[in-house]
Design an enzyme around this catalytic site. Structure first.
Site, PDB file in Angstrom:
ATOM      1  N   ASP A 171       9.182   3.002   1.973  1.00  0.00           N
ATOM      2  CA  ASP A 171       8.500   3.632   1.466  1.00  0.00           C
ATOM      3  C   ASP A 171       8.563   3.559   4.277  1.00  0.00           C
ATOM      4  O   ASP A 171       7.529   2.353   4.119  1.00  0.00           O
ATOM      5  CB  ASP A 171       7.250   2.735   1.586  1.00  0.00           C
ATOM      6  N   PHE A 228       0.939  -0.973  -0.089  1.00  0.00           N
ATOM      7  CA  PHE A 228      -0.341  -0.310   0.165  1.00  0.00           C
ATOM      8  C   PHE A 228       1.115   1.401  -0.408  1.00  0.00           C
ATOM      9  O   PHE A 228       1.282   1.473   0.969  1.00  0.00           O
ATOM     10  CB  PHE A 228      -1.388  -0.407   1.207  1.00  0.00           C
ATOM     11  N   LYS A 236       3.241  11.015   6.960  1.00  0.00           N
ATOM     12  CA  LYS A 236       2.186  11.014   8.289  1.00  0.00           C
ATOM     13  C   LYS A 236       3.023  11.617   8.900  1.00  0.00           C
ATOM     14  O   LYS A 236       1.826  13.193   9.452  1.00  0.00           O
ATOM     15  CB  LYS A 236       2.255   9.436   8.435  1.00  0.00           C
TER      16      LYS A 236
END
Length: 406
Positions: A231, A146, A260
């Site tokens: 990531d 994801f 984030k």
């Protein structure tokens, strides 16, 4: 005691459903305020936050240092665009680069933008540095990934919800099983620009790869002259007990993809960090963002980097993570069938004979604990790193009660 017919939540939920595209399926909770690890809804009920905005709130809600930085910057300057340099920019880039052990930083806004940036840089590097023929570069990724929801990113997703009905898809990607080093090696060829991986797959259910996998990826990329793009948008910035999840196995990627928590739960901030021989391939006009690296974002994110530089939050994650995982493992065979994760990050699989992950989250919410399900019977737990030992025990106790009542 609040009388049911006086509750504001049902009407607020219905109003949101009436006016919002249904791209999410939120729990029927309407939050109005928060502090630390706790949320309060519009009816005054408090909840322990065990999602932390998918790790965007690693430092809790309204961390005083971060709020102060935002307030101070709001009174001075919020946006210039990258047409000019502002007085917060160099500090942020320098301090983040130092935290990452890299030479350069390229700031953006969202995690998906960081991934798109990494893809573009890797392709540019392949053509200008490695010598791959024009338009022939490929990037190897993993099943269960994801990395975001742009049309390019979902082109290499194996999640049907994210991918189906959004074609035609962007070419140039090869998908291999996560954790399978032999399959990865077979997929890499002379035109491979990069391997793009999550060191721990968050959306898939906090899946930790086999020991030795990440070092093997690093060695393979070095040997084959391929960039290793990590990531760390969810896994990074203290979540796993280290600054970066890659550090658990002593691995240093060619590029970190961050987001984030970098915005402190206040503003969207993302970035990629790499050395000059990688990020230096970009020239003016080839990539950018009006809001990327804006003064408000940099002011907040610089304080985030400084909080991490103390090591306090990494230590909290490691120590409290042991407590969390011990409590969860004690529930295996008592309603849980598996527990995975590292630090203050856990994926737990509910016995599907008892209930779905969604049902478990709804019942936890009734007990004042908020979490989020994924892929059927799996729940992700990621409390803010400011959570206390007592609050960890409380969350585990409420989960145990939900399982016992099934």
């Amino acid at each position: 005691m609040i009388v049911d017919d006086m509750l504001r939540t049902p009407a607020a939920v219905a109003d949101a459903e009436r006016w919002t595209a249904h791209n999410y399926h939120p729990l029927p909770v309407v939050i109005s305020s928060a502090e630390g690890a706790w949320l309060t809804d519009i009816d005054g009920r408090r909840y322990l936050d065990c999602l932390a905005g998918y790790s965007a709130l690693n430092f809790g809600h309204r961390h005083p240092t971060l709020i102060a930085a935002a307030h101070a910057q709001l009174d001075r300057l919020t946006l210039t665009s990258r047409a000019f340099i502002h007085d917060q920019f160099a500090d942020f880039c320098r301090e983040l680069a130092t935290l990452c052990g890299k030479e350069l930083v390229l700031p953006m806004n969202t995690g998906a933008e960081a991934v798109e940036t990494a893809i573009k840089v890797a392709r540019k590097w392949a053509y200008r540095v490695k010598g791959v023929p024009a338009d022939q570069a490929n990037i190897v990724v993993a099943e269960g990934n994801f990395h975001g929801r742009t049309t390019t990113i979902i082109s290499f997703s194996t999640d049907s919800d994210a991918r189906d009905d959004f074609g035609p898809y962007t070419p140039g990607f090869r998908v291999v099983p996560y954790g399978d080093l032999a399959a990865l090696a077979a997929a890499v060829d002379e035109n491979t620009a990069a391997v793009l991986l999550e060191p721990i797959q968050g959306e898939q259910g906090v899946v930790v790869p086999p020991a030795g996998y990440l070092p093997g990826v690093r060695e393979l990329c070095t040997d084959r002259n391929v960039l290793f793009l990590a990531d760390e948008i969810q896994s990074g910035l203290g979540r796993t007990g280290e600054t970066f999840a890659c550090q658990a196995e002593g691995v240093v990627p060619d590029m970190y993809l961050l987001g984030k928590a970098l915005g402190g739960g206040i503003v969207p901030v993302s970035a990629v960090a790499a050395d000059r021989d990688v990020l230096g391939v970009l020239r003016p006009g080839e990539h950018g963002s009006t809001f990327g690296g804006n003064p408000l974002a940099c002011a907040v994110a610089t304080e985030v980097v400084r909080l991490l530089a103390t090591g306090e939050f990494q230590r909290r994650s490691a120590e409290l993570g042991e407590r969390l995982h011990a409590g969860l493992h004690a529930l295996v065979g008592k309603g849980l069938v598996a527990v995975r994760g590292r630090g203050l990050w856990a994926g737990i699989d509910i016995d599907p004979a008892l209930m779905t992950g969604r049902q478990a989250c709804e019942r936890l919410a009734e007990r004042g604990v908020l979490a989020k399900d994924t892929h059927g019977s799996t729940i992700r737990l990621a409390p803010p790193l400011v959570v206390t030992a007592e609050e960890i025990d409380h969350a585990v106790a409420q989960l145990a009660a939900v399982l016992a009542s099934a």
